[in-house]
Design a protein around this motif. Structure first.
Motif, short mmCIF file in Angstrom:
data_model
loop_
_atom_site.label_atom_id
_atom_site.label_comp_id
_atom_site.label_asym_id
_atom_site.label_seq_id
_atom_site.Cartn_x
_atom_site.Cartn_y
_atom_site.Cartn_z
N ALA A 52 -8.48 41.28 33.78
CA ALA A 52 -8.54 40.35 33.22
C ALA A 52 -7.19 39.98 32.20
N ALA A 53 -6.92 40.99 31.58
CA ALA A 53 -5.66 40.66 31.02
C ALA A 53 -4.50 40.53 31.89
N MET A 54 -4.57 40.79 32.90
CA MET A 54 -3.28 40.87 33.93
C MET A 54 -3.44 39.67 34.85
N ALA A 75 -6.20 34.32 28.28
CA ALA A 75 -5.89 35.47 28.18
C ALA A 75 -4.52 35.63 27.32
N ARG A 76 -3.84 34.58 27.26
CA ARG A 76 -2.54 34.89 26.38
C ARG A 76 -3.02 34.72 25.00
N ARG A 77 -4.15 34.02 24.77
CA ARG A 77 -4.88 34.27 23.27
C ARG A 77 -5.36 35.51 23.19
N TRP A 78 -5.74 36.21 24.00
CA TRP A 78 -6.39 37.47 23.78
C TRP A 78 -5.26 38.50 23.53
N ALA A 79 -4.27 38.37 24.23
CA ALA A 79 -3.21 39.11 24.11
C ALA A 79 -2.56 39.10 22.87
N ARG A 94 -3.84 46.53 22.93
CA ARG A 94 -4.59 46.70 23.94
C ARG A 94 -4.26 46.01 25.28
N TRP A 95 -3.50 44.80 25.02
CA TRP A 95 -3.14 44.27 26.11
C TRP A 95 -1.74 45.06 26.62
N ALA A 96 -0.86 45.57 25.73
CA ALA A 96 0.27 46.17 26.35
C ALA A 96 0.14 47.54 27.06
N SER A 97 -1.06 48.08 26.64
CA SER A 97 -1.59 49.28 27.40
C SER A 97 -1.61 49.31 28.94
N GLY A 98 -2.20 47.87 29.31
CA GLY A 98 -2.43 47.99 30.75
C GLY A 98 -1.17 48.09 31.63
N PRO A 99 -0.16 47.26 31.30
CA PRO A 99 0.96 47.62 32.15
C PRO A 99 1.60 48.78 31.81
N ALA A 100 1.52 49.20 30.65
CA ALA A 100 2.30 50.44 30.33
C ALA A 100 1.65 51.72 30.99
N VAL A 101 0.44 51.79 31.19
CA VAL A 101 -0.43 53.02 31.76
C VAL A 101 0.01 52.78 33.41
N LEU A 102 -0.02 51.71 33.91
CA LEU A 102 0.07 51.33 35.51
C LEU A 102 1.47 51.64 35.56
N VAL A 118 6.35 64.24 32.32
CA VAL A 118 7.26 63.80 31.21
C VAL A 118 7.93 62.55 31.34
N ALA A 119 8.37 62.25 32.43
CA ALA A 119 9.10 61.12 32.78
C ALA A 119 8.17 59.78 32.88
N GLY A 120 7.02 59.93 33.21
CA GLY A 120 5.99 58.90 33.31
C GLY A 120 5.17 58.65 31.83
N VAL A 121 5.09 59.60 31.15
CA VAL A 121 4.51 59.42 29.68
C VAL A 121 5.62 58.84 28.98
N ALA A 122 6.55 59.18 28.95
CA ALA A 122 7.79 58.58 28.20
C ALA A 122 8.09 56.99 28.54
N THR A 123 7.99 57.02 29.65
CA THR A 123 8.44 55.66 30.16
C THR A 123 7.29 54.63 29.93
N GLY A 124 5.79 55.05 30.11
CA GLY A 124 4.90 54.39 29.52
C GLY A 124 4.76 53.99 28.13
N ALA A 125 5.23 54.84 27.27
CA ALA A 125 5.32 54.84 25.76
C ALA A 125 6.28 53.66 25.57
N VAL A 126 7.42 53.69 26.08
CA VAL A 126 8.47 52.81 25.80
C VAL A 126 8.02 51.39 26.26
N ILE A 127 7.31 51.28 27.44
CA ILE A 127 6.89 49.95 27.91
C ILE A 127 5.86 49.49 27.09
N TRP A 128 4.99 50.41 26.51
CA TRP A 128 3.80 50.09 25.54
C TRP A 128 4.18 49.57 24.21
#
Length: 139
Positions: free
Chosen positions: A14-16, A76-80, A86-94, A114-124
């Motif tokens: 729903a956030a996406m 959805a923009r208001r929720w973000a 919380r909103w940033a965690s969706g795109p970061a995890v995917l 390691v690359a996936g976790v590091a990149t997800g953290a940067v995107i988050w």
């Protein structure tokens, strides 16, 4: 679950729903294509790195356009804006999962994780900061 006021448990899909796929796809194609051309010009035929950059640009470009652009659902923009991390965690995890899977072929199993976790953290962090600063809290 709906996007009504006071609902703090909004699912990721729903956030996406405000995700501008054309902007995100364009950013991914440009970043991946330029990285692939750069690799070709240097004499390397690497495919994992251009795909990783395409996924990164897709997530950051789409997330930023969803928050800063005029397209998308105002609820959805208001929720973000109200729950930016919380909103940033969706795109970061995917994106982190996608990059981790792709980089397993280029860096090995542990390097890909390691690359996936590091990149997800940067995107988050990037999308969380954009959402907390520019999120539409009053829509």
């Amino acid at each position: 679950m709906t996007l009504e006021r006071g609902n703090s448990m909004m699912p990721v899909h729903a956030a996406m729903m405000m995700w501008p796929t054309s902007v995100a796809t364009g950013a991914g194609v440009v970043a991946g294509g330029l990285t692939f051309l750069s690799a070709l010009l240097s004499g390397s035929i690497a495919i994992a790195s251009p795909i990783g950059w395409a996924i990164f640009a897709f997530a950051v470009g789409g997330g930023a356009a969803a928050l800063l652009g005029s397209k998308g659902d105002r609820r959805a923009r208001r929720w973000a804006g109200k729950y930016p991390w919380r909103w940033a965690s969706g795109p970061a995890v995917l994106a982190g999962l996608g990059i981790g899977v792709v980089q397993i072929f280029g860096m090995g199993f542990f390097g890909g994780i390691v690359a996936g976790v590091a990149t997800g953290a940067v995107i988050w962090v990037i999308l969380g900061l954009i959402a907390s600063i520019a999120g539409n809290k009053n829509s």
